[in-house]
Design an enzyme around this catalytic site. Sequence first.
Site, PDB file in Angstrom:
ATOM      1  N   LYS A 194       0.932  -1.177  -0.302  1.00 33.05           N
ATOM      2  CA  LYS A 194       0.130  -0.248  -0.019  1.00 33.05           C
ATOM      3  C   LYS A 194       0.880   1.200  -0.114  1.00 33.05           C
ATOM      4  O   LYS A 194       1.351   1.320   1.120  1.00 33.05           O
ATOM      5  CB  LYS A 194      -0.951   0.092   1.154  1.00 33.05           C
ATOM      6  CG  LYS A 194      -2.222   1.186   1.075  1.00 33.05           C
ATOM      7  CD  LYS A 194      -2.690   1.782   2.276  1.00 33.05           C
ATOM      8  CE  LYS A 194      -1.699   2.875   2.844  1.00 33.05           C
ATOM      9  NZ  LYS A 194      -1.650   4.143   1.887  1.00 33.05           N
ATOM     10  N   GLU A 269      10.167   0.936  10.320  1.00 29.22           N
ATOM     11  CA  GLU A 269      11.107   1.789  10.137  1.00 29.22           C
ATOM     12  C   GLU A 269      10.422   3.110  10.419  1.00 29.22           C
ATOM     13  O   GLU A 269       9.555   3.638   9.730  1.00 29.22           O
ATOM     14  CB  GLU A 269      11.660   1.729   8.917  1.00 29.22           C
ATOM     15  CG  GLU A 269      13.005   2.004   8.447  1.00 29.22           C
ATOM     16  CD  GLU A 269      13.009   3.521   7.934  1.00 29.22           C
ATOM     17  OE1 GLU A 269      13.105   4.418   9.062  1.00 29.22           O
ATOM     18  OE2 GLU A 269      12.981   3.832   6.764  1.00 29.22           O
ATOM     19  N   CYS A 303      13.605  10.541   7.030  1.00 36.20           N
ATOM     20  CA  CYS A 303      13.413   9.894   8.386  1.00 36.20           C
ATOM     21  C   CYS A 303      14.883  10.023   9.120  1.00 36.20           C
ATOM     22  O   CYS A 303      14.908  10.100  10.400  1.00 36.20           O
ATOM     23  CB  CYS A 303      12.940   8.669   8.462  1.00 36.20           C
ATOM     24  SG  CYS A 303      13.960   7.523   7.339  1.00 36.20           S
ATOM     25  N   GLU A 400       9.692  15.360  15.663  1.00 33.98           N
ATOM     26  CA  GLU A 400      10.301  15.469  14.366  1.00 33.98           C
ATOM     27  C   GLU A 400       9.595  16.253  13.544  1.00 33.98           C
ATOM     28  O   GLU A 400       8.226  16.124  13.489  1.00 33.98           O
ATOM     29  CB  GLU A 400      10.063  13.821  14.004  1.00 33.98           C
ATOM     30  CG  GLU A 400      10.420  13.647  12.267  1.00 33.98           C
ATOM     31  CD  GLU A 400       9.943  12.175  11.917  1.00 33.98           C
ATOM     32  OE1 GLU A 400       9.129  11.717  12.088  1.00 33.98           O
ATOM     33  OE2 GLU A 400      11.206  11.884  11.326  1.00 33.98           O
TER      34      GLU A 400
HETATM   35  P1  NAP Z   1       2.157   7.824   8.249  1.00 34.94           P
HETATM   36  O1  NAP Z   1       0.517   8.351   8.501  1.00 34.94           O
HETATM   37  O2  NAP Z   1       2.743   7.459   9.118  1.00 34.94           O
HETATM   38  O3  NAP Z   1       2.009   7.049   6.717  1.00 34.94           O
HETATM   39  C1  NAP Z   1       2.891   6.219   6.523  1.00 34.94           C
HETATM   40  C2  NAP Z   1       1.895   5.234   5.787  1.00 34.94           C
HETATM   41  O4  NAP Z   1       1.004   4.558   6.741  1.00 34.94           O
HETATM   42  C3  NAP Z   1       1.166   5.804   4.760  1.00 34.94           C
HETATM   43  O5  NAP Z   1       0.996   4.840   3.582  1.00 34.94           O
HETATM   44  C4  NAP Z   1      -0.189   5.796   5.307  1.00 34.94           C
HETATM   45  O6  NAP Z   1      -1.473   5.883   4.533  1.00 34.94           O
HETATM   46  C5  NAP Z   1      -0.278   4.629   6.231  1.00 34.94           C
HETATM   47  N1  NAP Z   1      -1.014   4.521   7.338  1.00 34.94           N
HETATM   48  C6  NAP Z   1      -1.467   5.854   7.965  1.00 34.94           C
HETATM   49  N2  NAP Z   1      -2.296   5.374   9.114  1.00 34.94           N
HETATM   50  C7  NAP Z   1      -2.405   4.091   9.059  1.00 34.94           C
HETATM   51  C8  NAP Z   1      -3.073   3.060   9.936  1.00 34.94           C
HETATM   52  N3  NAP Z   1      -3.861   3.460  10.845  1.00 34.94           N
HETATM   53  N4  NAP Z   1      -2.765   1.747   9.723  1.00 34.94           N
HETATM   54  C9  NAP Z   1      -2.073   1.607   8.635  1.00 34.94           C
HETATM   55  N5  NAP Z   1      -1.431   2.387   7.972  1.00 34.94           N
HETATM   56  C10 NAP Z   1      -1.680   3.676   8.176  1.00 34.94           C
HETATM   57  O7  NAP Z   1       2.600   9.399   8.080  1.00 34.94           O
HETATM   58  P2  NAP Z   1       2.152  10.737   7.361  1.00 34.94           P
HETATM   59  O8  NAP Z   1       0.719  11.073   7.852  1.00 34.94           O
HETATM   60  O9  NAP Z   1       2.413  10.616   5.980  1.00 34.94           O
HETATM   61  O10 NAP Z   1       2.896  11.763   8.049  1.00 34.94           O
HETATM   62  C11 NAP Z   1       2.967  12.229   9.047  1.00 34.94           C
HETATM   63  C12 NAP Z   1       4.405  12.314   9.710  1.00 34.94           C
HETATM   64  O11 NAP Z   1       5.026  11.147   9.873  1.00 34.94           O
HETATM   65  C13 NAP Z   1       5.399  13.227   9.206  1.00 34.94           C
HETATM   66  O12 NAP Z   1       5.169  14.657   9.483  1.00 34.94           O
HETATM   67  C14 NAP Z   1       6.677  12.726   9.513  1.00 34.94           C
HETATM   68  O13 NAP Z   1       7.130  13.451  10.960  1.00 34.94           O
HETATM   69  C15 NAP Z   1       6.427  11.353   9.851  1.00 34.94           C
HETATM   70  N6  NAP Z   1       6.913  10.473   8.677  1.00 34.94           N
HETATM   71  C16 NAP Z   1       8.095   9.597   8.729  1.00 34.94           C
HETATM   72  C17 NAP Z   1       8.473   9.017   7.829  1.00 34.94           C
HETATM   73  C18 NAP Z   1       9.649   7.934   7.976  1.00 34.94           C
HETATM   74  O14 NAP Z   1      10.188   7.802   6.823  1.00 34.94           O
HETATM   75  N7  NAP Z   1      10.103   7.707   9.071  1.00 34.94           N
HETATM   76  C19 NAP Z   1       8.080   9.024   6.623  1.00 34.94           C
HETATM   77  C20 NAP Z   1       6.694   9.702   6.499  1.00 34.94           C
HETATM   78  C21 NAP Z   1       6.350  10.317   7.398  1.00 34.94           C
HETATM   79  P3  NAP Z   1      -1.847   7.496   4.204  1.00 34.94           P
HETATM   80  O15 NAP Z   1      -0.863   7.933   3.145  1.00 34.94           O
HETATM   81  O16 NAP Z   1      -2.988   7.044   3.434  1.00 34.94           O
HETATM   82  O17 NAP Z   1      -1.947   8.345   5.314  1.00 34.94           O
END
Ligand code: NAP
Length: 497
Positions: A194, A269, A303, A400
């Site tokens: 996904k 990760e 990250c 972060e």
């Molecule tokens: P996120 O919500 O953690 O999204 C990462 C992935 O998880 C996306 O594919 C997301 O889908 C999915 N996801 C979200 N809620 C889920 C759930 N309840 N169950 C299963 N999968 C789920 O991150 P984000 O909202 O894109 O970003 C928010 C913050 O996360 C950023 O500001 C940053 O601080 C952090 N982040 C960290 C990394 C890293 O590499 N460590 C990468 C991205 C973001 P959707 O796209 O549909 O939400």
Amino acid sequence: MSATISSVQMEAPVVDFLKAPKKLLIDGTWVEAASGKTFGTYNPATGEALATVAEGDAEDIDRAVKAARRAFDSGPWSRMTPSNRGQLIWRLADLLEQHLDEFAQIETLDNGKPFSVARVADVPLAVDLFRYMAGWATKVTGETIPLSTGGHFGYTLREPVGVVGQIIPWNFPLLMAAWKLGPALATGCTVVLKPAEQTPLSALRLGELIMEAGFPGGVVNIVPGFGETAGAALAAHPNVDKIAFTGSTEVGKLIVQAASGNLKKVSLELGGKSPNIVFRDADIDAAIAGSARAIFFNHGQCCTAGSRLLIEQSIFDQVVEGVAAEAKKIKVGPGLSPDTDMGPLVSEEQLSRVCGYLESGFAEGARAAAGGKKVNGPGYFVQPTVLTDTNPNMKVCREEIFGPVLVAIPFRDPEEVLSTANNSIYGLAAGIWTRDVGKAHLLASRLRAGTVWINCYNVFDAALPFGGYKQSGWGREMGREVLDLYTQVKSVCVAIN
Ligand code: NAP
Ligand code: MG
């Protein structure tokens, strides 16, 4: 044939790809979502719609898991030799390389990153990863074990873990897909992937290449959709054997809870607030340039971003001025413009998150040595920012931000900087800039981080394991270590007398 978005030239295959319907890849076929629903994906440089994508949810995830299950349990994949699996992965790498510019443009349009960066970093690193993993397909082995029981022979088989759910973020959409798919395919697993809702396009184009390469149907299924629906259904699905997740620590915790129903294996990760330490005995020019890249690469949406710059007191002003000067030189603009160094943030939501952090930093007394504001106009642009006058209790120093925002903090000696550096819930990466070899290695051993870069930063290699200490994750991706995440060990004991 070509077309323009925001007056920038696009390649003909990209134009055709954007126009074509974007469906789900299930069991080797492109299908609509069972609900018939779709969602839009947008160019963050302009806010304009790029494409409409089928929106998978729980029902589609279930169809995809069933296909992956069949492919794993009884499909041609389950009987394929390791050598043939390796050849398929290698062929996928070749195809990806042949479409390098096309993928770099798709990534730029969907994510915002400069085309010039995507074509030298994201796409080639994904190609490399697939090639590296193709080599492992024939090298996943068990061991013979000397037993003390008498009259028995023992050995282990290292077997694929089964059907794997993979959930990836938007910061490196193609590369994260490669990091996840490569080892799963090398070990003989099957996958339901996904992609992030903000950036589904490169994974869908990769799905086309996966089919073109000749992977049997059901081996890789790709279901774009939202985290709360498709992602959550995948993490909770009782017939998924393992879930691999990259994203926020907050969602990582939800994944662990969802996975507990069938105790599927979990690898994570997650986020970071990585310290980057500059000693006064460093090559200061190299440290300044490297520290600026450490935070500003990929707009800070890494990250591993070196987001806490810890500078030895006597050179604090010099280094801050140097990094601020680097920040001011960065040309912010649309990723497809050839002179752009930094594109927009991925979404309006991410822009407002980052601006919220800037406001909070200023309210708590921080000062901007560079940047500090969003850029007006269409698109989700923010200035590369260096904050001083901070203290470790401020939100901007602890949380972060995932944007181009650096906090600079002075320190007096190695003990103090170690304690500041390790004072975080995260432990993903760290940087050290010094000419003192002994000090560098001593610190490397005492920093609680999964990766330590010495006199460099953000250097990735498919052969080097990557992952987090503390709340930055579980398990290691890449390198030989990742094979452990996608295999399990079976002990076999034979009576031989
Ligand atoms: P996120 O919500 O953690 O999204 C990462 C992935 O998880 C996306 O594919 C997301 O889908 C999915 N996801 C979200 N809620 C889920 C759930 N309840 N169950 C299963 N999968 C789920 O991150 P984000 O909202 O894109 O970003 C928010 C913050 O996360 C950023 O500001 C940053 O601080 C952090 N982040 C960290 C990394 C890293 O590499 N460590 C990468 C991205 C973001 P959707 O796209 O549909 O939400
Ligand atoms: Mg989200």
